[in-house]
Enzyme design. Structure first.
Site, PDB file in Angstrom:
ATOM      1  N   LEU A 153       0.868  -1.168   0.000  1.00 30.39           N
ATOM      2  CA  LEU A 153       0.000   0.000   0.000  1.00 30.39           C
ATOM      3  C   LEU A 153       0.907   1.221   0.000  1.00 30.39           C
ATOM      4  O   LEU A 153       1.996   1.194   0.574  1.00 30.39           O
ATOM      5  CB  LEU A 153      -0.898   0.030   1.250  1.00 30.39           C
ATOM      6  N   ASP A 154       0.465   2.290  -0.643  1.00 28.55           N
ATOM      7  CA  ASP A 154       1.237   3.523  -0.615  1.00 28.55           C
ATOM      8  C   ASP A 154       1.428   3.988   0.826  1.00 28.55           C
ATOM      9  O   ASP A 154       0.624   3.666   1.710  1.00 28.55           O
ATOM     10  CB  ASP A 154       0.523   4.625  -1.404  1.00 28.55           C
ATOM     11  N   LYS A 155       2.447   4.769   1.053  1.00 23.42           N
ATOM     12  CA  LYS A 155       2.761   5.255   2.397  1.00 23.42           C
ATOM     13  C   LYS A 155       1.542   5.870   3.070  1.00 23.42           C
ATOM     14  O   LYS A 155       1.231   5.571   4.223  1.00 23.42           O
ATOM     15  CB  LYS A 155       3.895   6.284   2.334  1.00 23.42           C
ATOM     16  N   ARG A 252      -5.368   5.721  -7.599  1.00 24.08           N
ATOM     17  CA  ARG A 252      -5.103   7.151  -7.698  1.00 24.08           C
ATOM     18  C   ARG A 252      -4.927   7.582  -9.151  1.00 24.08           C
ATOM     19  O   ARG A 252      -5.455   8.618  -9.581  1.00 24.08           O
ATOM     20  CB  ARG A 252      -3.855   7.492  -6.874  1.00 24.08           C
TER      21      ARG A 252
END
EC number: 5.4.99.-
Length: 349
Positions: A153-155, A252
């Site tokens: 997962l992105d930060k 995104r």
């Protein structure tokens, strides 16, 4: 479609060899393939270039002998491999980082990752990551590639992740991801009023000018996102997104591609039309993209039973949703948290 049918019993650490040696049997569906191609299919958790380098260095043997990348295999051969860590991997250290574990057994962990936590060490983030925390709380994961991490997962994206506790479980989960049998659902606040549910089927790759960004590009890898409208506000929409693939920044990039970037997204976001100063301030106060991985479903790698976990919407995103609701004096019911997965067992955080 899964790339190979490997019997988990044929993918084991060799009890008689070095503890770091992995043995496997070449699947019958690799018959006639080059050895390097078969290796990429058998060990998808490693990059092809990495496998080729190990092969050239003699760290991979075919029936006990050194082999060339072009050597033909016919199925049934025995492969012995001694995975070598990269220099940056040798720098990985265990760190006492709190982990929110929703579920654990001998094969896997389900983690509810908070926003702000980097998953894997990399440029600019060589410590303080989820991987460092895993190595501290589960020292045996040092024998599993990437400490058992099979997806990221992105930060600044919060939510559910699965971590394998054994190499066999990791291989199974990687194959499930490739076969698109892992179910991942996200909740997101998108900019603009989305008229109806839809699907984005557009390949994603590195941006041709800014290599830190991803973009829809004909040279990218296949990426499919399904989105469903749950609520509409003045200048935003609440959506749930389901992934068929797992490309970097997929939701995104896809939502921005259709003109509905996620609220407060620092990379792909824009100021929404029709937004008031108060709404804009509320989005900025969030400080991260409004994206949360709230459901994760998979087939257990050992029991073969379908399982599902759910994570509640975090406080910061829920506060933004509540503010957007109040802005239009609407009354909403949280009836969008229905369970629509065909599973026998549900674990809810």
């Amino acid at each position: 479609m899964m790339t190979s049918q490997i019997n988990p019993d044929d993918y084991n650490r060799n009890d008689t060899d070095d503890a770091d040696t992995v043995s496997a049997t070449v699947p019958e569906d690799c018959a006639g393939s080059r050895f390097d191609k078969a290796l990429a299919q058998m060990f998808p958790q490693y990059s092809r270039s990495r496998l080729q380098n190990w092969l050239k260095a003699g760290h991979i043997l075919l029936d006990g002998q050194s082999a060339d990348a072009k050597t033909k295999v016919w199925g049934g051969e025995q492969v012995s491999m001694a995975p070598q860590m990269l220099p940056e991997e040798l720098a990985f250290v265990a760190e006492d980082i709190p982990l929110d574990i929703l579920y654990e057994d001998d094969a896997l962990l389900i983690i509810d990752k908070p926003a702000g936590l980097v998953v894997h060490p990399g440029s600019g983030n060589w410590e303080g990551t989820l991987l460092n925390g895993l190595l501290y709380h589960y020292p045996t994961l040092k024998t599993v590639p990437r400490a058992g991490i099979v997806h990221r997962l992105d930060k600044e994206t919060s939510g559910l992740m699965v971590v394998a506790k054994t190499i066999q479980a990791q291989l199974n989960l990687v194959q499930q991801l490739q076969g698109r049998s892992v179910k991942r659902e996200y909740i997101a606040v998108a900019q603009g009023l989305i008229k109806q549910d839809g699907t984005v089927d557009a390949p994603i790759g590195r941006h041709n000018k800014d290599r830190t960004r991803m973009a829809v590009t004909s040279m990218g890898k296949a990426a499919i996102t399904h989105y469903f409208v749950l609520e509409r506000y003045r200048a935003h929409s609440l959506v749930k997104c389901r992934l068929e693939t797992g490309r970097t920044h997929q939701i995104r990039v896809h939502m921005a591609h259709i003109g509905h970037s996620l609220a407060a997204d620092p990379i792909y976001g824009t100021r929404p039309h029709g937004s008031t100063p108060e709404i804009y301030e509320a989005c900025q106060h969030l400080g991260r993209q409004a994206l949360h991985a709230r459901k994760l479903g998979l087939i257990h790698p050992e029991t073969n039973k379908p399982m599902l976990w759910r994570s509640p919407v975090p406080v910061d995103i829920q506060a933004l949703i509540d503010f957007l609701r109040e802005d239009i004096a609407g009354e909403f019911e949280d009836d969008w948290d229905e369970d629509d997965y065909d599973v026998e067992t549900i674990y809810q955080g």
